[in-house]
Design a protein around this motif. Structure first.
Motif, mmCIF file in Angstrom:
data_model
loop_
_atom_site.group_PDB
_atom_site.id
_atom_site.type_symbol
_atom_site.label_atom_id
_atom_site.label_comp_id
_atom_site.label_asym_id
_atom_site.label_seq_id
_atom_site.Cartn_x
_atom_site.Cartn_y
_atom_site.Cartn_z
ATOM 1 N N MET A 1 0.865 -1.183 0.000
ATOM 2 C CA MET A 1 0.000 0.000 0.000
ATOM 3 C C MET A 1 0.899 1.229 0.000
ATOM 4 S SD MET A 1 -3.268 0.942 -0.106
ATOM 5 C CE MET A 1 -3.865 -0.640 -0.474
ATOM 6 N N ASN A 2 0.394 2.312 -0.571
ATOM 7 C CA ASN A 2 1.295 3.465 -0.693
ATOM 8 C C ASN A 2 1.341 4.302 0.581
ATOM 9 O OD1 ASN A 2 -0.581 5.676 -0.755
ATOM 10 N ND2 ASN A 2 -1.174 5.045 -2.796
ATOM 11 N N ASN A 3 2.367 5.112 0.683
ATOM 12 C CA ASN A 3 2.637 5.865 1.898
ATOM 13 C C ASN A 3 1.566 6.896 2.243
ATOM 14 O OD1 ASN A 3 4.973 4.483 2.418
ATOM 15 N ND2 ASN A 3 6.278 5.929 1.339
ATOM 16 N N VAL A 4 0.942 7.506 1.253
ATOM 17 C CA VAL A 4 -0.053 8.550 1.518
ATOM 18 C C VAL A 4 -1.278 7.944 2.202
ATOM 19 C CG1 VAL A 4 -1.514 10.326 0.491
ATOM 20 C CG2 VAL A 4 0.755 9.928 -0.421
ATOM 21 N N ILE A 5 -1.717 6.823 1.721
ATOM 22 C CA ILE A 5 -2.874 6.175 2.338
ATOM 23 C C ILE A 5 -2.519 5.665 3.733
ATOM 24 C CG2 ILE A 5 -4.487 4.239 2.137
ATOM 25 C CD1 ILE A 5 -4.457 4.732 -0.907
ATOM 26 N N GLU A 6 -1.313 5.139 3.885
ATOM 27 C CA GLU A 6 -0.871 4.694 5.204
ATOM 28 C C GLU A 6 -0.761 5.870 6.174
ATOM 29 O OE1 GLU A 6 2.659 2.377 4.517
ATOM 30 O OE2 GLU A 6 1.487 0.752 3.617
ATOM 31 N N LYS A 7 -0.322 7.016 5.685
ATOM 32 C CA LYS A 7 -0.251 8.207 6.535
ATOM 33 C C LYS A 7 -1.664 8.640 6.942
ATOM 34 C CE LYS A 7 1.509 12.789 7.130
ATOM 35 N NZ LYS A 7 2.439 13.810 6.792
ATOM 36 N N LEU A 8 -2.599 8.633 6.001
ATOM 37 C CA LEU A 8 -3.988 8.970 6.337
ATOM 38 C C LEU A 8 -4.519 7.991 7.367
ATOM 39 C CD1 LEU A 8 -6.583 10.617 5.914
ATOM 40 C CD2 LEU A 8 -7.163 9.028 4.057
ATOM 41 N N GLU A 9 -4.212 6.721 7.191
ATOM 42 C CA GLU A 9 -4.659 5.719 8.155
ATOM 43 C C GLU A 9 -4.106 6.027 9.551
ATOM 44 O OE1 GLU A 9 -5.075 0.939 8.383
ATOM 45 O OE2 GLU A 9 -3.168 1.703 7.624
ATOM 46 N N ALA A 10 -2.855 6.392 9.645
ATOM 47 C CA ALA A 10 -2.238 6.711 10.936
ATOM 48 C C ALA A 10 -2.880 7.941 11.566
ATOM 49 C CB ALA A 10 -0.733 6.914 10.761
ATOM 50 N N VAL A 11 -3.127 8.960 10.755
ATOM 51 C CA VAL A 11 -3.756 10.188 11.263
ATOM 52 C C VAL A 11 -5.165 9.893 11.751
ATOM 53 C CG1 VAL A 11 -4.631 12.470 10.568
ATOM 54 C CG2 VAL A 11 -2.327 11.750 9.896
ATOM 55 N N VAL A 12 -5.931 9.147 10.967
ATOM 56 C CA VAL A 12 -7.305 8.810 11.341
ATOM 57 C C VAL A 12 -7.317 7.948 12.602
ATOM 58 C CG1 VAL A 12 -9.321 7.457 10.629
ATOM 59 C CG2 VAL A 12 -8.332 9.146 9.077
ATOM 60 N N LYS A 13 -6.413 6.981 12.691
ATOM 61 C CA LYS A 13 -6.365 6.124 13.875
ATOM 62 C C LYS A 13 -6.027 6.926 15.126
ATOM 63 C CE LYS A 13 -5.756 1.591 11.916
ATOM 64 N NZ LYS A 13 -5.013 0.348 11.860
ATOM 65 N N ALA A 14 -5.111 7.870 15.014
ATOM 66 C CA ALA A 14 -4.767 8.713 16.161
ATOM 67 C C ALA A 14 -5.962 9.575 16.574
ATOM 68 C CB ALA A 14 -3.560 9.589 15.825
ATOM 69 N N GLU A 15 -6.643 10.134 15.578
ATOM 70 C CA GLU A 15 -7.836 10.937 15.865
ATOM 71 C C GLU A 15 -8.920 10.061 16.490
ATOM 72 O OE1 GLU A 15 -10.956 13.887 13.514
ATOM 73 O OE2 GLU A 15 -9.224 13.107 12.431
ATOM 74 N N TYR A 16 -9.080 8.848 15.982
ATOM 75 C CA TYR A 16 -10.068 7.917 16.520
ATOM 76 C C TYR A 16 -9.747 7.576 17.977
ATOM 77 C CZ TYR A 16 -12.974 3.788 17.110
ATOM 78 O OH TYR A 16 -13.898 2.889 17.589
ATOM 79 N N GLU A 17 -8.483 7.302 18.258
ATOM 80 C CA GLU A 17 -8.075 6.965 19.623
ATOM 81 C C GLU A 17 -8.362 8.105 20.593
ATOM 82 O OE1 GLU A 17 -4.009 5.602 19.442
ATOM 83 O OE2 GLU A 17 -4.563 3.927 18.131
ATOM 84 N N LYS A 45 -12.425 4.352 10.042
ATOM 85 C CA LYS A 45 -11.156 3.777 10.509
ATOM 86 C C LYS A 45 -10.902 2.410 9.889
ATOM 87 C CE LYS A 45 -11.059 1.948 14.618
ATOM 88 N NZ LYS A 45 -10.788 0.522 14.499
ATOM 89 N N ASP A 46 -11.943 1.615 9.766
ATOM 90 C CA ASP A 46 -11.790 0.243 9.281
ATOM 91 C C ASP A 46 -11.767 0.114 7.758
ATOM 92 O OD1 ASP A 46 -11.783 -0.529 11.932
ATOM 93 O OD2 ASP A 46 -13.879 -1.169 11.936
ATOM 94 N N ASN A 47 -12.058 1.195 7.040
ATOM 95 C CA ASN A 47 -12.185 1.085 5.583
ATOM 96 C C ASN A 47 -11.276 2.017 4.792
ATOM 97 O OD1 ASN A 47 -14.453 -0.886 4.898
ATOM 98 N ND2 ASN A 47 -15.253 0.288 6.628
ATOM 99 N N ILE A 48 -10.235 2.518 5.397
ATOM 100 C CA ILE A 48 -9.349 3.466 4.713
ATOM 101 C C ILE A 48 -8.655 2.822 3.513
ATOM 102 C CG2 ILE A 48 -7.221 4.808 4.950
ATOM 103 C CD1 ILE A 48 -8.247 5.550 7.751
ATOM 104 N N HIS A 49 -8.106 1.643 3.683
ATOM 105 C CA HIS A 49 -7.343 1.008 2.597
ATOM 106 C C HIS A 49 -8.214 0.671 1.398
ATOM 107 C CE1 HIS A 49 -3.269 0.687 4.102
ATOM 108 N NE2 HIS A 49 -3.782 0.470 5.299
#
Length: 117
Positions: A1-17, A45-49
């Motif tokens: 998976m590419n870095n931009v989507i992984e970065k969005l996933e990390a940001v969203v997960k942090a916001e979710y937490e 959170k569960d459907n970003i990828h």
């Protein structure tokens, strides 16, 4: 998976937490009132990828709280004050009545003597 989507996933997960910690500290009544928001946040959170292109992820990463933006959009789609939502609900009920598929999937009430077919 590419870095931009992984970065969005990390940001969203942090916001979710962070939101999750807030939800743990509110009353049961407030938690019930926020059920749609919580459900939407979990969905995002569960459907970003599976849901974002690289360009879409880059767009959302411009914002401090992309999860909040997406949750607001999703919950607006289900807002009962929205006339389009009311029409969709009415259409769903009409279709449900026309097909009457529920007889095979759900138990009937004990007193179904007034049932119309």
């Amino acid at each position: 998976m590419n870095n931009v989507i992984e970065k969005l996933e990390a940001v969203v997960k942090a916001e979710y937490e962070a939101k999750y910690k807030e939800w743990l500290n509110i009353s049961h009544e407030e938690l019930i009132e926020k059920a749609d928001e919580i459900s939407a946040a979990q969905f995002v959170k569960d459907n970003i990828h599976d849901s974002f292109t690289e360009e879409e992820a880059e767009y959302l990463l411009q914002f401090k709280e992309p999860l909040e933006i997406l949750v607001n959009r999703i919950t607006a789609l289900n807002d009962p004050a929205n006339m389009a939502v009311k029409e969709q609900f009415s259409d769903m009920v009409s279709e449900m009545y026309d097909k009457q598929d529920e007889y095979s999937d759900y138990e009937l009430a004990e007193d179904e003597g007034m049932q119309m077919q």
